[in-house]
Design an enzyme around this catalytic site. Structure first.
Site, PDB file in Angstrom:
ATOM      1  N   ASP A 109       0.786  -1.241   0.000  1.00  0.00           N
ATOM      2  CA  ASP A 109       0.000   0.000   0.000  1.00  0.00           C
ATOM      3  C   ASP A 109       0.815   1.287   0.000  1.00  0.00           C
ATOM      4  OD1 ASP A 109       0.839   0.299   2.700  1.00  0.00           O
ATOM      5  OD2 ASP A 109      -0.941  -0.727   3.449  1.00  0.00           O
ATOM      6  N   HIS A 166       6.365  -8.042  -1.000  1.00  0.00           N
ATOM      7  CA  HIS A 166       5.283  -8.439  -1.916  1.00  0.00           C
ATOM      8  C   HIS A 166       5.054  -7.428  -3.038  1.00  0.00           C
ATOM      9  CE1 HIS A 166       3.391 -11.355   1.278  1.00  0.00           C
ATOM     10  NE2 HIS A 166       4.415 -11.871   0.646  1.00  0.00           N
ATOM     11  N   CYS A 195       6.635  -4.693 -16.937  1.00  0.00           N
ATOM     12  CA  CYS A 195       6.388  -5.148 -18.309  1.00  0.00           C
ATOM     13  C   CYS A 195       6.609  -6.662 -18.412  1.00  0.00           C
ATOM     14  CB  CYS A 195       7.336  -4.416 -19.258  1.00  0.00           C
ATOM     15  SG  CYS A 195       7.186  -5.004 -20.954  1.00  0.00           S
ATOM     16  N   THR A 251       0.175  -9.228  11.282  1.00  0.00           N
ATOM     17  CA  THR A 251       0.129 -10.270  10.251  1.00  0.00           C
ATOM     18  C   THR A 251      -0.489 -11.529  10.849  1.00  0.00           C
ATOM     19  OG1 THR A 251       1.387 -11.547   8.629  1.00  0.00           O
ATOM     20  CG2 THR A 251       2.532 -11.046  10.682  1.00  0.00           C
ATOM     21  N   PRO A 310      -4.245  -7.553  17.638  1.00  0.00           N
ATOM     22  CA  PRO A 310      -5.425  -7.726  18.498  1.00  0.00           C
ATOM     23  C   PRO A 310      -5.809  -9.200  18.647  1.00  0.00           C
ATOM     24  CG  PRO A 310      -5.956  -6.391  16.545  1.00  0.00           C
ATOM     25  CD  PRO A 310      -4.540  -6.846  16.398  1.00  0.00           C
TER      26      PRO A 310
HETATM   27  P1  OAD Z   1      -4.014 -10.849   6.977  1.00  0.00           P
HETATM   28  O1  OAD Z   1      -5.258 -10.181   6.497  1.00  0.00           O
HETATM   29  O2  OAD Z   1      -3.871 -12.301   6.731  1.00  0.00           O
HETATM   30  O3  OAD Z   1      -3.879 -10.614   8.549  1.00  0.00           O
HETATM   31  C1  OAD Z   1      -4.076  -9.343   9.105  1.00  0.00           C
HETATM   32  C2  OAD Z   1      -3.673  -9.403  10.569  1.00  0.00           C
HETATM   33  O4  OAD Z   1      -3.762  -8.079  11.101  1.00  0.00           O
HETATM   34  C3  OAD Z   1      -4.565 -10.295  11.437  1.00  0.00           C
HETATM   35  O5  OAD Z   1      -3.736 -11.122  12.258  1.00  0.00           O
HETATM   36  C4  OAD Z   1      -5.338  -9.301  12.310  1.00  0.00           C
HETATM   37  O6  OAD Z   1      -5.630  -9.805  13.603  1.00  0.00           O
HETATM   38  C5  OAD Z   1      -4.346  -8.150  12.391  1.00  0.00           C
HETATM   39  N1  OAD Z   1      -4.925  -6.820  12.665  1.00  0.00           N
HETATM   40  C6  OAD Z   1      -6.150  -6.333  12.351  1.00  0.00           C
HETATM   41  N2  OAD Z   1      -6.293  -5.058  12.764  1.00  0.00           N
HETATM   42  C7  OAD Z   1      -5.108  -4.713  13.346  1.00  0.00           C
HETATM   43  C8  OAD Z   1      -4.613  -3.518  13.969  1.00  0.00           C
HETATM   44  N3  OAD Z   1      -5.359  -2.418  14.075  1.00  0.00           N
HETATM   45  N4  OAD Z   1      -3.344  -3.537  14.454  1.00  0.00           N
HETATM   46  C9  OAD Z   1      -2.571  -4.644  14.361  1.00  0.00           C
HETATM   47  N5  OAD Z   1      -2.993  -5.790  13.786  1.00  0.00           N
HETATM   48  C10 OAD Z   1      -4.236  -5.834  13.294  1.00  0.00           C
HETATM   49  O7  OAD Z   1      -2.797 -10.002   6.376  1.00  0.00           O
HETATM   50  P2  OAD Z   1      -1.260 -10.436   6.167  1.00  0.00           P
HETATM   51  O8  OAD Z   1      -0.824 -11.353   7.251  1.00  0.00           O
HETATM   52  O9  OAD Z   1      -0.494  -9.210   5.935  1.00  0.00           O
HETATM   53  O10 OAD Z   1      -0.248 -10.949  -0.140  1.00  0.00           O
HETATM   54  O11 OAD Z   1      -1.363 -11.252   4.823  1.00  0.00           O
HETATM   55  C11 OAD Z   1      -0.190 -11.702   4.184  1.00  0.00           C
HETATM   56  C12 OAD Z   1      -0.318 -11.646   2.691  1.00  0.00           C
HETATM   57  O12 OAD Z   1      -1.466 -12.376   2.261  1.00  0.00           O
HETATM   58  C13 OAD Z   1      -0.521 -10.263   2.126  1.00  0.00           C
HETATM   59  O13 OAD Z   1       0.688  -9.559   1.949  1.00  0.00           O
HETATM   60  C14 OAD Z   1      -1.205 -10.511   0.823  1.00  0.00           C
HETATM   61  C15 OAD Z   1      -2.126 -11.642   1.209  1.00  0.00           C
HETATM   62  O14 OAD Z   1      -2.450 -12.531   0.186  1.00  0.00           O
HETATM   63  C16 OAD Z   1      -0.079 -10.228  -1.291  1.00  0.00           C
HETATM   64  O15 OAD Z   1      -0.720  -9.237  -1.561  1.00  0.00           O
HETATM   65  C17 OAD Z   1       0.957 -10.728  -2.197  1.00  0.00           C
HETATM   66 ZN    ZN Z   2       8.509  -3.330 -21.951  1.00  0.00          ZN
END
Ligand code: OAD
Ligand code: ZN
Length: 243
Positions: free
Chosen positions: A102, A117, A125, A187, A213
Site C-alpha cells: 500500500d 510483496h 512489463c 500479520t 489484536p
Molecule cells: P491478513 O489479512 O492475513 O492478517 C491481518 C492481521 O492483522 C490479522 O492477524 C489481524 O488480527 C491483524 N490486525 C487487524 N487489525 C489490526 C490492527 N489495528 N493492528 C494490528 N494488527 C491488526 O494479512 P497479512 O498477514 O499481511 O499478499 O497477509 C499476508 C499476505 O497475504 C498479504 O501480503 C497478501 C495476502 O495474500 C499479497 O498481496 C501478495
Molecule cells: Zn517493456
C-alpha cells in the site's frame, strides 16, 4: 501492558527488524485479507492474484488492482506507520520488512524498508521487465502497457504461486541472522515466507515481540505477545524510547 523485560530490551537494543502485515494499515482504512471484511472473504485469490488469473483475464485483474490502488492512494499513514519511521532514526541498525503493497510506510517516512510483496503503485512489463509507476488516469479496458516497449504489463506484486526476489530475501536473512529484536505487527502468519523470516530471526536469538489484536500462527513462538491495535500500542513504544 508492555512487560518490564520487553521495555528494557527495546531500550537496550541496537539492531532491530520490524516485520509488518496488513493489520498495520487497518486503522488507515485499508481492508486486510483474512479478517472480517477481509479481501479474501469477498474475492477469490485464484481469480485475481495468480499468474493464471492474469493470463485468463488481464482486464479483470487490472480492474481490481486499480480499485485497490485508489483505496491506498486516498488513505493516509496512521500513528503506527509514523512511529516505525521514527524508530528507524532511533536505532543504529534498522530494517523494516513489509508484506504490504500500500505504500503507507514510505509515505510515513520509512527509508530502510523492503517491500517483499511488491508495490501497488508500480507495474512491470511482461516482455522487457521494466518496472514503472502507474499513472493516475483511466486505462482503456483497465490495461496498462509498458512505456518503453508498449507490451502488456502486470501489477508489480508477488502473486500466489510466485517466487520472491532472491536478492531481497538474501538481504533479509543476512540482516536478521544477528539482530537484538524482531517486532512482528499485524500479520496473521498465513503466508510462509514472512513466517520463516520471523522464525529464523527468533531461532538465531532475537528477542521477539508481536503486536496484534488477535493471535497469529507465530504467537506461540514469541517472547511477548502484546494484544492490541498497532495504532494504540506503538505510540507507547515511541514514548518509552524518548524517556
Ligand atoms: P491478513 O489479512 O492475513 O492478517 C491481518 C492481521 O492483522 C490479522 O492477524 C489481524 O488480527 C491483524 N490486525 C487487524 N487489525 C489490526 C490492527 N489495528 N493492528 C494490528 N494488527 C491488526 O494479512 P497479512 O498477514 O499481511 O499478499 O497477509 C499476508 C499476505 O497475504 C498479504 O501480503 C497478501 C495476502 O495474500 C499479497 O498481496 C501478495
Ligand atoms: Zn517493456
Amino acid at each position: 501492558m508492555i512487560s518490564d523485560k520487553t521495555k528494557l530490551k527495546l531500550k537496550g537494543a541496537k539492531k532491530i527488524c520490524v516485520l509488518t502485515g496488513a493489520g498495520i494499515s487497518a486503522e488507515s482504512g485499508i481492508p486486510t485479507f483474512r479478517g472480517s471484511g477481509g479481501l479474501w472473504k469477498n474475492f477469490r485469490a485464484e481469480d485475481l492474484a495468480t499468474p493464471d488469473a492474469f493470463r485468463r483475464n488481464p482486464s479483470l485483474v487490472w480492474e481490481w488492482y486499480h480499485w485497490r490502488r485508489n483505496i491506498c492512494k486516498n488513505a493516509n499513514p496512521n500513528l503506527a506507520h509514523f512511529v516505525i519511521a521514527e524508530m528507524e532514526k532511533h536505532y543504529s541498525s534498522f530494517l523494516l520488512v513489509t508484506q504490504n503493497v500500500d505504500g503507507l510506510h514510505p509515505r510515513a517516512g520509512s527509508k530502510r524498508l523492503l517491500e517483499i510483496h511488491g508495490n501497488i503503485f508500480t507495474a512491470r512489463c511482461l516482455k522487457c521487465e521494466t518496472i514503472f509507476p502507474i499513472e493516475d488516469k483511466e486505462y482503456p479496458e483497465h490495461l496498462v502497457y509498458c512505456p518503453k516497449c508498449a507490451s502488456l504489463s502486470r501489477p508489480h506484486i508477488v502473486w500466489f504461486g510466485e517466487s520472491y526476489d532472491v536478492g531481497i530475501l538474501e538481504e533479509i536473512y543476512s540482516y536478521t541472522s544477528n539482530i537484538d529484536i524482531v517486532i512482528i505487527i499485524g500479520t496473521s502468519g498465513q503466508v510462509s515466507v514472512p513466517v520463516q523470516i520471523a522464525l529464523n530471526a527468533i531461532n538465531r536469538g532475537a528477542y521477539s515481540i508481536e503486536i496484534n489484536p488477535d493471535e497469529s500462527t507465530i504467537s506461540n513462538n514469541v517472547d511477548e505477545f502484546i494484544k492490541g491495535k498497532a495504532g494504540e500500542i506503538l505510540p507507547s513504544i515511541s514514548q518509552l524510547l524518548q524517556e
